[in-house]
Write a protein that holds these residues in place. Structure first.
Motif, PDB file in Angstrom:
ATOM      1  N   MET A 127       4.300   9.825  -2.045  1.00 47.30           N
ATOM      2  CA  MET A 127       3.365  10.079  -0.859  1.00 47.30           C
ATOM      3  C   MET A 127       3.740  10.832   0.266  1.00 47.30           C
ATOM      4  SD  MET A 127       2.190   5.776  -0.659  1.00 47.30           S
ATOM      5  CE  MET A 127       0.604   4.918  -1.278  1.00 47.30           C
ATOM      6  N   TYR A 179       0.580  -1.458  -0.396  1.00 44.03           N
ATOM      7  CA  TYR A 179      -0.216  -0.113   0.368  1.00 44.03           C
ATOM      8  C   TYR A 179       0.511   1.116   0.178  1.00 44.03           C
ATOM      9  CZ  TYR A 179      -2.640  -3.631   1.663  1.00 44.03           C
ATOM     10  OH  TYR A 179      -3.573  -4.873   1.665  1.00 44.03           O
ATOM     11  N   ALA A 222       0.600   8.606   4.045  1.00 47.43           N
ATOM     12  CA  ALA A 222      -1.054   8.846   3.763  1.00 47.43           C
ATOM     13  C   ALA A 222      -1.299   8.060   2.378  1.00 47.43           C
ATOM     14  CB  ALA A 222      -2.046  10.320   3.246  1.00 47.43           C
ATOM     15  N   ALA A 223      -1.690   6.904   2.920  1.00 49.22           N
ATOM     16  CA  ALA A 223      -1.477   5.450   1.760  1.00 49.22           C
ATOM     17  C   ALA A 223      -2.606   5.727   0.682  1.00 49.22           C
ATOM     18  CB  ALA A 223      -1.427   4.132   2.629  1.00 49.22           C
ATOM     19  N   GLY A 224      -3.752   6.231   1.226  1.00 49.46           N
ATOM     20  CA  GLY A 224      -5.127   6.612   0.615  1.00 49.46           C
ATOM     21  C   GLY A 224      -6.103   6.352   1.556  1.00 49.46           C
ATOM     22  N   LYS A 225      -7.444   6.206   1.591  1.00 52.04           N
ATOM     23  CA  LYS A 225      -8.676   5.632   1.570  1.00 52.04           C
ATOM     24  C   LYS A 225      -8.674   4.496   2.058  1.00 52.04           C
ATOM     25  CE  LYS A 225      -9.249  10.523   2.858  1.00 52.04           C
ATOM     26  NZ  LYS A 225      -9.477  11.223   4.046  1.00 52.04           N
ATOM     27  N   PHE A 226      -9.149   3.354   3.538  1.00 54.26           N
ATOM     28  CA  PHE A 226      -9.973   2.423   2.835  1.00 54.26           C
ATOM     29  C   PHE A 226     -11.052   2.296   3.935  1.00 54.26           C
ATOM     30  CE2 PHE A 226      -5.441   2.588   2.052  1.00 54.26           C
ATOM     31  CZ  PHE A 226      -5.948   1.346   0.557  1.00 54.26           C
TER      32      PHE A 226
END
Length: 162
Positions: free
Chosen positions: A80, A75, A138-142
């Protein structure tokens, strides 16, 4: 005539010793901290031109190494956003961008991790080599449930043989 040659020889010897005394101090062409090399081992040792005595690390920009657990490496990618908090400054945060991830994992503190690198500006000499802290990538929203339950579910499926 012999006395004149002896006098010239002694004067040249004196100039040589003065030159050696003037060049006795070794200076680094850049400001930083010594990261490798030992003065006690180098003392009295004959040197060749171009031989490395010490490695100096500049302190104006620091490379921060972030240990990314193997389970999270899928991820994480270069580019990032990262927020760093150091143990020495518990109330301050620094924002940076992930520059690169080492292609090979390492074992650190009994964990298999991938080392990711980012750079922080150190104009005020606040960072020192060897400082420790935490980093949040900050690897994205899950979904909330995925964040909390993906590891226990993966462990249960592995235990069941899936």
């Amino acid at each position: 005539e012999v006395t004149k040659y002896d006098l010239d020889r002694l004067q040249l010897r004196s100039e040589l010793l003065e030159h050696r005394t003037a060049n006795l101090e070794i200076r680094s062409p850049l400001a930083g901290i010594v990261v490798s090399g030992d003065l006690k081992r180098a003392e009295g040792m004959p040197l060749a031109k171009g031989q490395t005595l010490f490695e100096i690390a500049p302190l104006d920009r620091m490379v921060v190494e972030v240990a990314v657990p193997e389970s999270d490496i899928a991820y994480v990618a270069p580019g990032m956003a990262v927020r760093v908090q150091l143990d020495a400054f518990p109330l301050r945060y620094w924002d940076a961008t992930l520059e690169r991830i080492h292609p090979r994992s390492e074992v650190k503190e009994d964990q298999n991790v991938f080392v990711a690198e980012l750079r922080l500006d150190n104009r005020h000499d606040q960072f020192k080599p060897g400082m420790r802290g935490q980093a949040r990538i900050a690897a994205g929203k899950f979904p909330w449930g995925w964040c909390w339950f993906r590891r226990p579910i993966a462990a249960a499926l592995a235990w069941l043989g899936w």
